[in-house]
Design an enzyme around this catalytic site. Structure first.
Site, short mmCIF file in Angstrom:
data_model
loop_
_atom_site.label_atom_id
_atom_site.label_comp_id
_atom_site.label_asym_id
_atom_site.label_seq_id
_atom_site.Cartn_x
_atom_site.Cartn_y
_atom_site.Cartn_z
N GLY A 129 0.82 -1.19 0.00
CA GLY A 129 0.00 0.00 0.00
C GLY A 129 0.86 1.26 0.00
O GLY A 129 2.06 1.22 0.30
N CYS A 130 0.24 2.39 -0.30
CA CYS A 130 1.00 3.65 -0.42
C CYS A 130 1.50 4.16 0.92
O CYS A 130 2.70 4.45 1.07
CB CYS A 130 0.15 4.70 -1.14
N PHE A 131 0.62 4.26 1.93
CA PHE A 131 1.08 4.64 3.26
C PHE A 131 2.12 3.64 3.77
O PHE A 131 3.12 4.02 4.39
CB PHE A 131 -0.08 4.70 4.25
#
Length: 320
Positions: A129-131
């Site tokens: 995921g990005c975070f």
């Protein structure tokens, strides 16, 4: 020269649009199909109008099994339903969260700076995921040195593209512009995959990580500001980070405080360290659609097919 035939499922969203932009210009990729239930038969540039003049491909209503790799850009929960549509010889890169947590599946968690060798030998990869990407890259050097022993706070601000293409109240221009808000405090869905990786790096890691996500009034990028306690000197910490990432082509320790315009439109992650007495601040900046999604997916594809990681990913930031 090796040619990789690629397919994309869920081709109408932001991550698929960025993936197409990269793959169209990748020197060793040919796009076999781009699937979209809602846009079948339409030209890709009718949805992704930034690709007008770049491709005359159309969205397809069916999958083509005659490909080497398939990217899943589908909604969470959908990827598990389509894995069995392809033979075991087809490599799969899942950009959804369906296969990120190690369980009863054969997907390798696709953070190259943590699992490079496993990715190189994998048939199935779960893209982070990005975070999770921004936070893990900021904490992995500490975890691998056994230094995550207390509470860690990650205050992270993301652009509106992180919410996907579907219109919601909080992604609407009139709500988002000139505004800032916190959401999913302490309970963000990426926490589980981050804790999994940190425990992999440091077997006595206690999981005391608290994420405070914020919606920013901009479209692209994530700035994660992470704070923790350490008795190490700033120089000792900087050496730790430099040693960890010296051979990684996309992660850099910045000499001064960094900002989003240095990474937007690239697959880079910039990290900056600062210390005040026992308090350490780590700033991590990435483009949520590239290093946080599609760029990292292509980086994983390159590794899976034995190509240099940077192939097709030498992108200049949109600095002004």
């Amino acid at each position: 020269m090796q040619t990789i035939k690629a397919g994309i499922i869920g081709g109408a969203g932001y991550t698929a649009g960025e993936l197409l932009r990269i793959l169209i210009n990748h020197p060793q990729v040919k796009i076999g199909f781009v699937h979209s239930k809602s846009n079948a038969g339409n030209f890709i540039y009718e949805v992704h109008d930034d690709l007008f003049g770049e491709t005359d491909l159309k969205f397809s209503a069916t999958f083509d099994s005659n490909v080497d790799v398939v990217f899943f850009c589908v909604a969470h929960g959908e990827a598990k339903k389509v894995v069995t549509e392809f033979s075991p010889s087809v490599k799969i890169i899942d950009l959804s969260q369906d296969h990120r947590i190690a369980a009863d599946h054969s997907f390798v968690y696709g953070l190259p700076e943590l699992n490079k060798e496993a990715i190189q030998n994998a048939n199935y990869v779960a893209n982070p995921g990005c975070f999770a990407t921004a936070i893990q890259l900021a904490l992995l050097p500490l975890a691998e040195a056994g230094l995550l022993n207390g509470e860690v706070y990650a205050s992270c601000t993301t652009g509106s593209t992180g919410a996907g293409q579907s219109l919601t109240e909080t992604s609407h221009f009139s709500w988002r512009q000139n505004n800032l808000s916190v959401y999913k405090a302490f309970m963000h869905q990426h926490l589980a995959e981050i804790n999994q990786s940190l425990l992999q790096a440091q077997d006595n890691y206690s999981g005391n990580l608290y994420i405070l996500p914020q919606r920013g009034s901009f479209t692209r990028g994530i700035l994660a500001c992470i704070t923790l306690k350490s008795d190490k000197t700033l120089n000792e910490l900087q050496v730790l980070f430099e040693d960890k990432y010296q051979d990684e082509p996309f992660v850099f320790l910045a000499p001064k405080n960094c900002h989003l315009k240095q990474v937007v439109n690239t697959n880079k992650c910039l990290l900056y360290l600062e210390k005040n007495e026992d308090d350490v601040m780590i700033v991590s900046v990435i483009d949520n659609l590239l290093k946080g999604a599609s760029g990292q997916a292509v980086q994983n594809m390159n590794l899976m097919f034995g190509l240099p990681e940077t192939t097709g990913l030498k992108l200049k930031p949109s600095a002004f």
